[in-house]
Design a protein around this motif. Structure first.
Motif, short mmCIF file in Angstrom:
data_model
loop_
_atom_site.label_atom_id
_atom_site.label_comp_id
_atom_site.label_asym_id
_atom_site.label_seq_id
_atom_site.Cartn_x
_atom_site.Cartn_y
_atom_site.Cartn_z
N LEU A 21 11.79 -3.29 -21.16
CA LEU A 21 10.46 -2.92 -21.67
C LEU A 21 10.44 -1.42 -21.97
O LEU A 21 9.81 -0.63 -21.27
N ASP A 22 11.15 -1.02 -23.02
CA ASP A 22 11.37 0.41 -23.23
C ASP A 22 10.13 1.18 -23.69
O ASP A 22 10.17 2.41 -23.78
N GLN A 23 9.03 0.48 -23.97
CA GLN A 23 7.78 1.18 -24.33
C GLN A 23 6.86 1.36 -23.12
O GLN A 23 5.77 1.94 -23.23
N LEU A 24 7.32 0.90 -21.95
CA LEU A 24 6.50 0.96 -20.74
C LEU A 24 6.19 2.41 -20.37
O LEU A 24 7.08 3.27 -20.37
N GLN A 25 4.92 2.67 -20.03
CA GLN A 25 4.51 4.03 -19.66
C GLN A 25 4.18 4.16 -18.18
O GLN A 25 4.37 5.22 -17.59
N VAL A 26 3.67 3.08 -17.58
CA VAL A 26 3.30 3.10 -16.16
C VAL A 26 3.95 1.90 -15.47
O VAL A 26 3.74 0.76 -15.87
N LEU A 27 4.74 2.17 -14.44
CA LEU A 27 5.37 1.11 -13.67
C LEU A 27 4.98 1.27 -12.20
O LEU A 27 5.22 2.32 -11.60
N GLU A 28 4.36 0.23 -11.67
CA GLU A 28 3.86 0.28 -10.29
C GLU A 28 4.55 -0.80 -9.47
O GLU A 28 4.45 -1.99 -9.76
N MET A 29 5.25 -0.34 -8.41
CA MET A 29 5.93 -1.27 -7.51
C MET A 29 5.62 -0.91 -6.07
O MET A 29 6.49 -0.83 -5.22
N SER A 30 4.36 -0.66 -5.79
CA SER A 30 3.89 -0.33 -4.46
C SER A 30 2.93 -1.41 -4.00
O SER A 30 2.19 -1.97 -4.80
N PRO A 31 2.90 -1.71 -2.71
CA PRO A 31 1.97 -2.73 -2.23
C PRO A 31 0.52 -2.27 -2.35
O PRO A 31 0.25 -1.07 -2.40
N GLU A 32 -0.38 -3.22 -2.44
CA GLU A 32 -1.80 -2.88 -2.45
C GLU A 32 -2.16 -2.15 -1.16
O GLU A 32 -1.77 -2.57 -0.08
N ARG A 33 -2.88 -1.07 -1.28
CA ARG A 33 -3.20 -0.26 -0.10
C ARG A 33 -3.89 -1.09 0.98
O ARG A 33 -3.53 -1.04 2.14
#
Length: 233
Positions: A21-33
């Motif tokens: 996904l080379d156009q991806l700007q935001v990548l989130e791989m953190s658990p929900e707080r």
């Protein structure tokens, strides 16, 4: 912004399709707080370097032990969160992230402030609290745009005079270290809004002797007066 959030109760690795996904700007791989889940990802794949358009990367609260050198190719990255992992070092290539403005590294296993961080000249926010940092390199003076520096809960015994050159600092947390003294030019940090917002500068939990705590509570003027009086003795 093109954003992807990966969630799961026991995240062990990143699906390889993500790196296409080379156009991806935001990548989130953190658990929900609010869920207090802890992901188990130990390695950020080197393929992360393919996501050249990333501006924000969130991988806090995993079990990361290493960051790949390829992270240095993410030249558009502005925000990186790596708190609550198991990092004891960072790759030299991180120094290439010249657009990075916000870096979160709290609650890791760092014993020193990694040298590459002092090359991040756009940085305005740096959190390295709750590590095992013993020393701060003099090269920290290069972080001229830094406004917030969080160093609480480390093992600092001293600060280099160079910290006093960070004239844009508004927030400096030094609580719960082993500091016995402050640099003689500490009172030059006039942008710390000491008198109006005590949270902007915190010394609590240090065995300060020079200057003593009652002097520190008077803010920059009191600290300047203290050191200038020492010079006259």
């Amino acid at each position: 912004k093109k954003k992807l959030k990966i969630s799961g109760r026991e995240l062990l690795s990143v699906p390889m399709q993500v790196f296409g996904l080379d156009q991806l700007q935001v990548l989130e791989m953190s658990p929900e707080r609010e869920s207090c889940l802890r992901y188990r990802m130990e390695l950020l794949p080197q393929e992360i370097g393919r996501l050249r358009n990333l501006t924000c990367l969130y991988v806090d609260s995993n079990n990361l032990k290493k960051i790949p050198a390829e992270i240095g190719t993410l030249s558009r990255l502005e925000r990186l969160t790596l708190s609550n992992n198991s990092l004891s070092s960072l790759p030299a290539e991180m120094g290439a992230l010249q657009r990075l403005r916000s870096l979160h590294l709290a609650n890791n296993s760092l014993t020193e402030l990694p040298a590459p961080l002092c090359q991040l000249r756009s940085l305005t926010f740096l959190d390295v609290s709750d590590n095992k940092i013993v020393t701060i390199p003099s090269s920290i003076r290069h972080l001229e745009k830094l406004e917030t520096l969080l160093l609480l809960f480390n093992s600092l015994e001293s600060l280099p005079e160079d910290v006093c050159l960070l004239r844009n600092l508004h927030t400096l947390w030094l609580g719960n270290n082993h500091l016995r003294s402050l640099p003689a030019a500490f009172g030059e940090l006039v942008n710390l809004d000491w008198g109006y917002n005590y949270c902007s500068c915190n010394f609590e939990g240090n065995p300060l002797e020079s200057p003593p705590p009652e002097v520190c509570s008077r803010g920059p003027e009191g600290i300047r007066d203290y050191f200038s009086s020492l010079c006259r003795i």
